[in-house]
Design a protein around this motif. Structure first.
Motif, short mmCIF file in Angstrom:
data_model
loop_
_atom_site.label_atom_id
_atom_site.label_comp_id
_atom_site.label_asym_id
_atom_site.label_seq_id
_atom_site.Cartn_x
_atom_site.Cartn_y
_atom_site.Cartn_z
N GLY A 332 52.08 47.21 30.06
CA GLY A 332 51.09 48.27 30.19
C GLY A 332 51.30 49.12 31.46
O GLY A 332 51.89 48.55 32.55
N GLU A 333 51.24 50.38 31.28
CA GLU A 333 51.48 51.39 32.41
C GLU A 333 50.04 52.08 32.98
O GLU A 333 49.37 52.50 32.13
N CYS A 334 49.74 51.82 34.11
CA CYS A 334 48.64 52.48 34.77
C CYS A 334 47.49 52.07 34.01
O CYS A 334 47.06 51.00 34.13
N GLY A 335 46.75 52.75 32.95
CA GLY A 335 45.61 52.29 32.50
C GLY A 335 45.90 50.92 31.69
O GLY A 335 44.75 50.17 31.53
N GLY A 336 47.13 51.14 30.86
CA GLY A 336 47.28 49.81 29.97
C GLY A 336 47.41 48.60 31.08
O GLY A 336 47.20 47.57 30.61
N TYR A 337 47.93 48.87 32.08
CA TYR A 337 47.99 47.70 33.17
C TYR A 337 46.58 47.28 33.61
O TYR A 337 46.58 46.02 33.68
N MET A 338 45.80 48.13 33.84
CA MET A 338 44.43 47.60 34.04
C MET A 338 43.69 46.75 33.20
O MET A 338 42.94 45.97 33.33
N VAL A 339 43.99 47.37 31.84
CA VAL A 339 43.38 46.70 30.59
C VAL A 339 44.09 45.23 30.35
O VAL A 339 43.20 44.38 29.98
N LEU A 340 45.06 45.04 30.73
CA LEU A 340 45.85 43.78 30.76
C LEU A 340 45.21 42.75 31.73
O LEU A 340 45.76 41.61 31.60
N GLY A 341 44.64 43.18 32.68
CA GLY A 341 44.17 42.42 34.00
C GLY A 341 42.92 41.81 33.57
O GLY A 341 42.41 41.75 32.56
N THR A 342 42.50 41.23 34.42
CA THR A 342 41.31 40.20 34.44
C THR A 342 39.98 41.26 34.30
O THR A 342 38.97 40.79 33.66
N SER A 343 39.74 42.11 34.98
CA SER A 343 38.63 43.03 35.13
C SER A 343 38.86 44.44 35.69
O SER A 343 39.83 44.58 36.12
N LEU A 344 38.07 45.33 35.08
CA LEU A 344 37.99 46.73 35.53
C LEU A 344 36.53 47.05 35.90
O LEU A 344 35.61 47.18 35.04
N GLU A 345 36.30 47.60 37.12
CA GLU A 345 35.12 48.09 37.69
C GLU A 345 35.06 49.45 37.56
O GLU A 345 36.09 50.28 37.95
N ASP A 346 33.96 50.10 36.77
CA ASP A 346 34.04 51.45 36.61
C ASP A 346 33.21 52.11 37.65
O ASP A 346 32.96 51.63 38.71
N ALA A 347 33.31 53.60 37.75
CA ALA A 347 32.84 54.28 38.91
C ALA A 347 31.19 54.19 38.95
O ALA A 347 30.95 54.12 40.28
N ALA A 348 30.41 53.29 38.22
CA ALA A 348 29.36 53.01 38.70
C ALA A 348 29.07 51.44 39.23
O ALA A 348 27.84 51.12 39.48
N GLY A 349 30.20 50.90 39.36
CA GLY A 349 30.00 49.69 39.92
C GLY A 349 29.95 48.54 39.07
O GLY A 349 29.67 47.39 39.44
N ILE A 350 30.13 48.71 37.67
CA ILE A 350 29.85 47.51 36.79
C ILE A 350 31.09 47.09 36.42
O ILE A 350 32.34 47.90 36.18
N THR A 351 31.31 45.76 36.45
CA THR A 351 32.46 45.07 36.11
C THR A 351 32.48 44.75 34.73
O THR A 351 31.80 43.98 34.16
N HIS A 352 33.68 44.97 34.07
CA HIS A 352 34.07 44.73 32.66
C HIS A 352 35.08 43.64 32.39
O HIS A 352 36.43 43.98 33.03
N PRO A 353 34.95 42.76 31.91
CA PRO A 353 36.06 41.89 31.63
C PRO A 353 37.17 42.41 30.60
O PRO A 353 36.80 43.23 29.85
N MET A 354 38.38 42.39 30.96
CA MET A 354 39.72 42.68 30.22
C MET A 354 40.52 41.59 29.58
O MET A 354 39.83 40.65 29.61
N ALA A 355 41.44 41.96 29.42
CA ALA A 355 42.31 40.90 28.45
C ALA A 355 42.74 39.73 29.31
O ALA A 355 42.91 38.55 28.56
N GLY A 356 42.82 39.77 30.56
CA GLY A 356 43.12 38.50 31.42
C GLY A 356 44.81 37.89 31.30
O GLY A 356 44.65 36.91 31.49
N LEU A 357 45.37 38.83 30.88
CA LEU A 357 47.00 38.34 30.70
C LEU A 357 47.86 38.55 32.03
O LEU A 357 48.50 38.13 32.06
#
Length: 442
Positions: A332-357
Motif C-alpha cells: 500500500g502506498e500512502c492512502g493504501g498504506y493507511m487502509v492497511l493499518g489498524t485505524s484511520l481518523e478522519d478530519a472530524a475526529g471520527i476513528t474508523h477501523p481499517m484492515a489491521g494488517l
C-alpha cells in the motif's frame, strides 16, 4: 522491452516563476485546442504529480506521463520521454512549482522543470501572473530568460490581466526586452478548476470536465497565438530501443481503482504492462475484494480519508484483503498504506477501523504536511525488491501517524531525503504485507 513509435515530435514546456500562476489552465487550454484541430497531442508532467496527468489525458485523449530528473535514472527518464512522444505530433509538458525550483544537486539532476526542457531541447512557454505588476513583469521574464543558458524562453502568456490599459503597460515592458507575448488571459475566477488539499480535485470527480475543457479550448483559440506557439515547438526526444521501466510486483496484479485509490504513476502501469503483467482492477468503495486468481495486490494512494466510513463498512473488501495477505504479497502506498493499518481518523475526529494488517494508526484531524523526495533502502526483501535495494519516491500527505515510528524489525525501509538527510525508519512490513507513505517513482 521494446515499444514502437515515432521518436522525434517537437515539444514545449509550459512553466512559470512560481506555483498558482496558471500553468494548468494554459496547458489544458493549449492541449484541448490543438487536439480539437486534429493534432495528436501527448502530455507530460515534470516532477511528482499524480493528478495533473489525468487532466492531460482528458484533454488529449491519450495517457500523460511524469518526467523527473531526480527520481528517475537516465535510462528510465529517456524511456518515459520516448513513451510520451510515441505517435505524437507534439508533446506539451507542464511544469511544477517554478521553472528552476528543485533540490540542490548536480546539473540535470535537480528535479526542476528546467532539467527536462534542457535535456530534450524543449522551449519554454512562460506563464506570468501579472496581477499587481505592469512593466516590472518584463524584468521577471528577462531574469528567467537569462538565468540558465541551457534553456530558451519561446515567449510568455500573460495571466490575470486586469484591463486593456494593464495589458498595454505589460506588453510595453516585454517589447523593451525583446520577449514575445504569445497569449493574454484576462482575470477570470471561473477558469479555475476545483481544488482540495493535495491540489486539484481528481479528473474523474470533476463532473463537468468535458465542458470545462471545451471552454478552455475556446479561450485558447481566442486568446493564445496557437500558430506561433506551434511554430516555436522543437526538441529532440531520444531514440530508445530497450525501454527501462519499473518491473511489475507480480504477473497478475490486483489494483484498487476508484475515487479513494487512484494515484498510480502512468509509467509504473506502463512498465508493468510492457513486462507482460495483467492488471486486474477492483473497487474497495464498491466493496470488491482482490481476485484470488492474482498473485499480488497493490493499493495506490488517493483519498481514503474522504471515504473512511464507507471503507470501514466494506466487509467484503476488508476480509478479502486480509485473506489475500495471508499467502500473497500486498503493498500500500500512502492512502493504501493507511487502509492497511489498524485505524484511520478522519478530519472530524471520527476513528474508523481499517484492515489491521500493519501496526499503524493514522489521523487527518492532526494534519501536518509531509512533502519531499524519499530515497529508501529496503530492510528486507519483498514485493518491492531485494533487501538493500535503493528506491526513489515522493511523499505528499497531510496525515499524521498516531503510533510510534517503526523499529527495524518491522520497518519497510531506512529513508533519507533528496539531499541525504537521514529520516529514520519508514513504512511497515508484516509477513507478505508492506506499505509506506512514499509513492515509488524510480
Amino acid at each position: 522491452m521494446t515499444m514502437p513509435g515515432r521518436p522525434h515530435p517537437p515539444g514545449l514546456l509550459v512553466a512559470a516563476p512560481r506555483s498558482s500562476s496558471g500553468k494548468t489552465t494554459v496547458t489544458l487550454a493549449l492541449m484541448r485546442a490543438l487536439a480539437r484541430r486534429g493534432l495528436a497531442v501527448r502530455g507530460a508532467k515534470c516532477g511528482p504529480d499524480y493528478i495533473d496527468p489525468a487532466f492531460h489525458q482528458a484533454a488529449t485523449g491519450y495517457p500523460s506521463v511524469n518526467l523527473d530528473s531526480f527520481a528517475m535514472p537516465d535510462a528510465m527518464l529517456d524511456s518515459v520521454a520516448a513513451m510520451a512522444g510515441r505517435n505524437a505530433d507534439i508533446v506539451i509538458a507542464e511544469g511544477s512549482m517554478g521553472l528552476f525550483d528543485g533540490i540542490v544537486a548536480g546539473e540535470g539532476r535537480t528535479g526542476a522543470n528546467a532539467d527536462i526542457a534542457a535535456r530534450y531541447g524543449w522551449p519554454v512557454l512562460l506563464v506570468l501572473d501579472v496581477s499587481g505588476a505592469a512593466q516590472s513583469a518584463a524584468a521577471v521574464a528577462l531574469g528567467f530568460a537569462r538565468y540558465d543558458a541551457r534553456i530558451r524562453i519561446a515567449g510568455v502568456v500573460l495571466n490575470k490581466v486586469a484591463s486593456a490599459r494593464h495589458r498595454r503597460l505589460v506588453e510595453a515592458g516585454l517589447a523593451q526586452v525583446g520577449i514575445p507575448v504569445l497569449g493574454v488571459l484576462m482575470r477570470d475566477a471561473t477558469l479555475a478548476l476545483p481544488e482540495r488539499h493535495l491540489g486539484l480535485v481528481q479528473a474523474r470527480e470533476t463532473g463537468d470536465l468535458t465542458a470545462r475543457l471545451d471552454r478552455l479550448a475556446d479561450l485558447a483559440e481566442a486568446s493564445l497565438d496557437l500558430d506561433a506557439i506551434l511554430a516555436a515547438a522543437s526538441g529532440h526526444l531520444p531514440e530508445v530501443s530497450d525501454f527501462v521501466l519499473p518491473p511489475p510486483p507480480g504477473q497478475r496484479v490486483a489494483i484498487a481503482t476508484d475515487e479513494a485509490f487512484s494515484f498510480l504513476y502512468p509509467h509504473m502501469e506502463a512498465g508493468w504492462r510492457a513486462a507482460g503483467a495483467e492488471l486486474v482492477a477492483f473497487s474497495p468503495l464498491a466493496d470488491e475484494a482482490p481476485s484470488e486468481t492474482c498473485d499480488a495486490c497493490w493499493l495506490p494512494g488517493g483519498y481514503p480519508e474522504l471515504h473512511a466510513a464507507k471503507l470501514a463498512a466494506s466487509s467484503k473488501f476488508l476480509n478479502g484483503v486480509r485473506a489475500f495477505g495471508e499467502h500473497k504479497p500486498i503493498h500500500g502506498e500512502c492512502g493504501g498504506y493507511m487502509v492497511l493499518g489498524t485505524s484511520l481518523e478522519d478530519a472530524a475526529g471520527i476513528t474508523h477501523p481499517m484492515a489491521g494488517l500493519l501496526p499503524v494508526a493514522t489521523s487527518y484531524k492532526a494534519r501536518k504536511l509531509h512533502l519531499g523526495y524519499r530515497v529508501a533502502t529496503l530492510i528486507d526483501g519483498g514485493i518491492l525488491g531485494r533487501a538493500g535495494a535503493r528506491l526513489v519516491g515522493h511523499e505528499f500527505h497531510y496525515a499524521s501517524e498516531l503510533t510510534e515510528p517503526p523499529s527495524e524489525d518491522i520497518a519497510l525501509a531506512l529513508v533519507t531525503d533528496a539531499e541525504g538527510k537521514q529520516l529514520g525508519m519508514a513504512g511497515h512490513r508484516r509477513g507478505s504485507v508492506s506499505g509506506s507513505f512514499f509513492h515509488l517513482i524510480g
